[in-house]
Design a protein around this motif. Structure first.
Motif, PDB file in Angstrom:
ATOM      1  N   MET A   1       0.838  -1.163   0.000  1.00 61.19           N
ATOM      2  CA  MET A   1       0.000   0.000   0.000  1.00 61.19           C
ATOM      3  C   MET A   1       0.893   1.239   0.000  1.00 61.19           C
ATOM      4  O   MET A   1       1.942   1.258   0.628  1.00 61.19           O
ATOM      5  N   LEU A   2       0.468   2.263  -0.704  1.00 57.66           N
ATOM      6  CA  LEU A   2       1.236   3.490  -0.848  1.00 57.66           C
ATOM      7  C   LEU A   2       0.754   4.531   0.159  1.00 57.66           C
ATOM      8  O   LEU A   2      -0.446   4.786   0.271  1.00 57.66           O
ATOM      9  N   GLU A  16       7.021   9.466   0.120  1.00 58.76           N
ATOM     10  CA  GLU A  16       6.109   8.437  -0.373  1.00 58.76           C
ATOM     11  C   GLU A  16       6.672   7.085   0.052  1.00 58.76           C
ATOM     12  O   GLU A  16       7.837   6.781  -0.220  1.00 58.76           O
ATOM     13  N   ILE A  17       5.852   6.291   0.742  1.00 60.76           N
ATOM     14  CA  ILE A  17       6.313   5.010   1.288  1.00 60.76           C
ATOM     15  C   ILE A  17       5.413   3.901   0.765  1.00 60.76           C
ATOM     16  O   ILE A  17       4.197   3.970   0.915  1.00 60.76           O
ATOM     17  N   ASP A  18       6.013   2.901   0.158  1.00 64.28           N
ATOM     18  CA  ASP A  18       5.283   1.729  -0.328  1.00 64.28           C
ATOM     19  C   ASP A  18       5.526   0.597   0.654  1.00 64.28           C
ATOM     20  O   ASP A  18       6.669   0.201   0.886  1.00 64.28           O
ATOM     21  N   MET A  19       4.437   0.118   1.277  1.00 62.45           N
ATOM     22  CA  MET A  19       4.540  -0.923   2.298  1.00 62.45           C
ATOM     23  C   MET A  19       3.761  -2.163   1.868  1.00 62.45           C
ATOM     24  O   MET A  19       2.717  -2.062   1.237  1.00 62.45           O
ATOM     25  N   ASP A  20       4.277  -3.327   2.237  1.00 57.24           N
ATOM     26  CA  ASP A  20       3.586  -4.601   2.087  1.00 57.24           C
ATOM     27  C   ASP A  20       3.544  -5.215   3.478  1.00 57.24           C
ATOM     28  O   ASP A  20       4.570  -5.716   3.961  1.00 57.24           O
ATOM     29  N   GLY A  26       9.487   0.363  -0.833  1.00 61.08           N
ATOM     30  CA  GLY A  26      10.136   1.490  -1.491  1.00 61.08           C
ATOM     31  C   GLY A  26       9.860   2.781  -0.743  1.00 61.08           C
ATOM     32  O   GLY A  26       8.841   2.916  -0.078  1.00 61.08           O
ATOM     33  N   VAL A  27      10.810   3.712  -0.856  1.00 63.12           N
ATOM     34  CA  VAL A  27      10.675   5.031  -0.243  1.00 63.12           C
ATOM     35  C   VAL A  27      11.155   6.058  -1.254  1.00 63.12           C
ATOM     36  O   VAL A  27      12.212   5.879  -1.863  1.00 63.12           O
ATOM     37  N   ILE A  79       2.119   5.149  10.261  1.00 63.72           N
ATOM     38  CA  ILE A  79       1.571   4.063   9.450  1.00 63.72           C
ATOM     39  C   ILE A  79       1.306   2.832  10.304  1.00 63.72           C
ATOM     40  O   ILE A  79       0.250   2.228  10.235  1.00 63.72           O
ATOM     41  N   THR A  80       2.295   2.457  11.124  1.00 65.23           N
ATOM     42  CA  THR A  80       2.112   1.255  11.949  1.00 65.23           C
ATOM     43  C   THR A  80       1.038   1.448  13.018  1.00 65.23           C
ATOM     44  O   THR A  80       0.344   0.505  13.366  1.00 65.23           O
ATOM     45  N   ALA A  81       0.897   2.665  13.534  1.00 66.50           N
ATOM     46  CA  ALA A  81      -0.141   2.938  14.527  1.00 66.50           C
ATOM     47  C   ALA A  81      -1.539   2.789  13.919  1.00 66.50           C
ATOM     48  O   ALA A  81      -2.466   2.320  14.572  1.00 66.50           O
TER      49      ALA A  81
END
Length: 84
Positions: A1-2, A16-20, A26-27, A79-81
């Protein structure tokens, strides 16, 4: 998710952070010191958010109270919160 984050107190205008799940895919920084920030982004690929936060939190840029890496740690914490 972006995800998009507006950093405060640094030269970069956006991160911009791309997380799975909890893994950084990616950052991308917009603005700031291009070469250094591209390097940070590539080094973080495949790292968990918690590991990145632990490594980046508290880094300062000169006399500033924060830095682009520190702001990235703030973004990852947000994001993690939200995921909990």
């Amino acid at each position: 998710m972006l995800y998009h984050y507006q950093p405060r107190g640094v030269c970069a205008r956006e991160i911009e952070i791309d997380m799975d799940q909890d893994v950084i895919r990616g950052v991308r920084f917009f603005g700031g010191c291009s070469g250094n920030l591209q390097g940070i982004g590539r080094l973080l690929e495949g790292m968990t958010a918690s590991d990145a936060i632990r490594r980046l939190r508290g880094i300062r840029c000169g006399a500033k109270q924060t830095s682009c890496p520190d702001q990235l740690a703030h973004a990852l914490e947000e994001i993690t919160a939200k995921k909990d």
